[in-house]
Design a protein around this motif. Sequence first.
Motif, PDB file in Angstrom:
ATOM      1  N   TYR A  57     -34.485  85.038  35.988  1.00  0.00           N
ATOM      2  CA  TYR A  57     -34.679  83.736  35.370  1.00  0.00           C
ATOM      3  C   TYR A  57     -36.167  83.370  35.371  1.00  0.00           C
ATOM      4  O   TYR A  57     -36.684  82.855  34.374  1.00  0.00           O
ATOM      5  N   ALA A  58     -36.852  83.638  36.470  1.00  0.00           N
ATOM      6  CA  ALA A  58     -38.298  83.373  36.546  1.00  0.00           C
ATOM      7  C   ALA A  58     -39.049  84.181  35.500  1.00  0.00           C
ATOM      8  O   ALA A  58     -39.992  83.681  34.873  1.00  0.00           O
ATOM      9  N   GLN A  59     -38.642  85.430  35.283  1.00  0.00           N
ATOM     10  CA  GLN A  59     -39.285  86.266  34.269  1.00  0.00           C
ATOM     11  C   GLN A  59     -39.119  85.665  32.876  1.00  0.00           C
ATOM     12  O   GLN A  59     -40.043  85.706  32.068  1.00  0.00           O
ATOM     13  N   LYS A  60     -37.954  85.097  32.597  1.00  0.00           N
ATOM     14  CA  LYS A  60     -37.705  84.496  31.285  1.00  0.00           C
ATOM     15  C   LYS A  60     -38.543  83.245  31.074  1.00  0.00           C
ATOM     16  O   LYS A  60     -39.082  83.025  30.003  1.00  0.00           O
ATOM     17  N   LEU A  61     -38.623  82.410  32.098  1.00  0.00           N
ATOM     18  CA  LEU A  61     -39.318  81.135  31.966  1.00  0.00           C
ATOM     19  C   LEU A  61     -40.832  81.243  32.100  1.00  0.00           C
ATOM     20  O   LEU A  61     -41.559  80.548  31.410  1.00  0.00           O
ATOM     21  N   SER A  68     -42.832  79.788  33.956  1.00  0.00           N
ATOM     22  CA  SER A  68     -43.231  78.659  34.793  1.00  0.00           C
ATOM     23  C   SER A  68     -42.077  77.656  34.820  1.00  0.00           C
ATOM     24  O   SER A  68     -41.490  77.358  33.779  1.00  0.00           O
ATOM     25  N   PHE A  69     -41.758  77.125  36.021  1.00  0.00           N
ATOM     26  CA  PHE A  69     -40.615  76.223  36.153  1.00  0.00           C
ATOM     27  C   PHE A  69     -40.678  75.502  37.488  1.00  0.00           C
ATOM     28  O   PHE A  69     -41.479  75.839  38.353  1.00  0.00           O
ATOM     29  N   ARG A  70     -39.792  74.520  37.648  1.00  0.00           N
ATOM     30  CA  ARG A  70     -39.657  73.781  38.905  1.00  0.00           C
ATOM     31  C   ARG A  70     -38.312  74.123  39.546  1.00  0.00           C
ATOM     32  O   ARG A  70     -37.403  74.617  38.885  1.00  0.00           O
ATOM     33  N   THR A  71     -38.200  73.808  40.807  1.00  0.00           N
ATOM     34  CA  THR A  71     -37.002  74.145  41.578  1.00  0.00           C
ATOM     35  C   THR A  71     -35.733  73.569  40.948  1.00  0.00           C
ATOM     36  O   THR A  71     -34.714  74.259  40.855  1.00  0.00           O
ATOM     37  N   ALA A  72     -35.774  72.328  40.522  1.00  0.00           N
ATOM     38  CA  ALA A  72     -34.575  71.688  39.964  1.00  0.00           C
ATOM     39  C   ALA A  72     -34.095  72.420  38.714  1.00  0.00           C
ATOM     40  O   ALA A  72     -32.880  72.570  38.509  1.00  0.00           O
ATOM     41  N   THR A  73     -35.027  72.909  37.896  1.00  0.00           N
ATOM     42  CA  THR A  73     -34.660  73.654  36.689  1.00  0.00           C
ATOM     43  C   THR A  73     -33.901  74.924  37.064  1.00  0.00           C
ATOM     44  O   THR A  73     -32.879  75.254  36.467  1.00  0.00           O
ATOM     45  N   LEU A  74     -34.402  75.622  38.066  1.00  0.00           N
ATOM     46  CA  LEU A  74     -33.757  76.851  38.530  1.00  0.00           C
ATOM     47  C   LEU A  74     -32.376  76.562  39.109  1.00  0.00           C
ATOM     48  O   LEU A  74     -31.406  77.238  38.773  1.00  0.00           O
ATOM     49  N   ALA A  75     -32.295  75.565  39.977  1.00  0.00           N
ATOM     50  CA  ALA A  75     -31.023  75.228  40.617  1.00  0.00           C
ATOM     51  C   ALA A  75     -29.957  74.886  39.571  1.00  0.00           C
ATOM     52  O   ALA A  75     -28.816  75.339  39.671  1.00  0.00           O
ATOM     53  N   GLU A  76     -30.358  74.123  38.583  1.00  0.00           N
ATOM     54  CA  GLU A  76     -29.429  73.734  37.524  1.00  0.00           C
ATOM     55  C   GLU A  76     -28.969  74.949  36.714  1.00  0.00           C
ATOM     56  O   GLU A  76     -27.786  75.120  36.449  1.00  0.00           O
ATOM     57  N   ALA A  77     -29.908  75.791  36.338  1.00  0.00           N
ATOM     58  CA  ALA A  77     -29.581  76.958  35.505  1.00  0.00           C
ATOM     59  C   ALA A  77     -28.680  77.948  36.236  1.00  0.00           C
ATOM     60  O   ALA A  77     -27.782  78.538  35.631  1.00  0.00           O
ATOM     61  N   LEU A  78     -28.905  78.132  37.528  1.00  0.00           N
ATOM     62  CA  LEU A  78     -28.118  79.100  38.303  1.00  0.00           C
ATOM     63  C   LEU A  78     -26.910  78.462  38.973  1.00  0.00           C
ATOM     64  O   LEU A  78     -26.148  79.151  39.661  1.00  0.00           O
ATOM     65  N   GLU A  79     -26.772  77.139  38.805  1.00  0.00           N
ATOM     66  CA  GLU A  79     -25.672  76.387  39.406  1.00  0.00           C
ATOM     67  C   GLU A  79     -25.608  76.580  40.913  1.00  0.00           C
ATOM     68  O   GLU A  79     -24.566  76.908  41.501  1.00  0.00           O
ATOM     69  N   ILE A  80     -26.767  76.355  41.547  1.00  0.00           N
ATOM     70  CA  ILE A  80     -26.877  76.434  43.001  1.00  0.00           C
ATOM     71  C   ILE A  80     -27.527  75.137  43.503  1.00  0.00           C
ATOM     72  O   ILE A  80     -28.098  74.381  42.721  1.00  0.00           O
ATOM     73  N   SER A  81     -27.455  74.902  44.793  1.00  0.00           N
ATOM     74  CA  SER A  81     -28.040  73.688  45.366  1.00  0.00           C
ATOM     75  C   SER A  81     -29.568  73.792  45.407  1.00  0.00           C
ATOM     76  O   SER A  81     -30.131  74.893  45.364  1.00  0.00           O
ATOM     77  N   LEU A  82     -30.228  72.636  45.501  1.00  0.00           N
ATOM     78  CA  LEU A  82     -31.690  72.631  45.621  1.00  0.00           C
ATOM     79  C   LEU A  82     -32.165  73.379  46.875  1.00  0.00           C
ATOM     80  O   LEU A  82     -33.110  74.167  46.791  1.00  0.00           O
TER      81      LEU A  82
END
Length: 193
Positions: A128-132, A134-148
């Motif tokens: 996911y980091a490779q695709k984006l 640059s990103f923030r933690t909340a964006t990652l958590a939401e996309a992967l459906e995991i907790s912060l």
Amino acid sequence: MNPTKREASHTFTVREHGTFLATRATGAAARTALAHQVESTAPVSVLTIDFTGTEAMTNSFTDEFLGKFYLSLAAGDVSVGGVELAGLNEETRDAVTVCLERRKQIAVDADTGELLGDAAFLIATYQYAQKLGSFRTATLAEALEISLPNANNRLKRLVEAGALRRDRAAGPERGGKEFAYRLPEAHQADTRA
């Protein structure tokens, strides 16, 4: 760090220590040489540890050289923006993977863009980091459906391994510290190819 010096990439050539590498003493000598090179060229944006021409390595050499280097990196004793491993053949890749798995560490293979080592649960995060880029933690958590907290733990491991860079983000909306994550420059170039 000298603020007038620009960050540059640096390559450490493992082959200079031999083609068939064995013993902890040889691994310690190679790790010391690596540390001196990084210190003398600091600041380093991306460090490439190049195994091209190295035919094989014992587990003891690999642990002493690479395993302990990654411990120093995670502890903040080595200051580089990112780290990647290049030129691995089947033999050296196996030794590196065994070392990293035993130490619960990860590394980026520069040639494939994949994670090596104890990376099973981090693969989706890194992809996911490779695709984006640059990103923030909340964006990652939401996309992967995991907790912060889970996202933060994954990102911490990737930063400690030099697979991602972490920068302070401007103006957190909810107070406290907020960070943005991105791939080191060399890893970004790899994903565009």
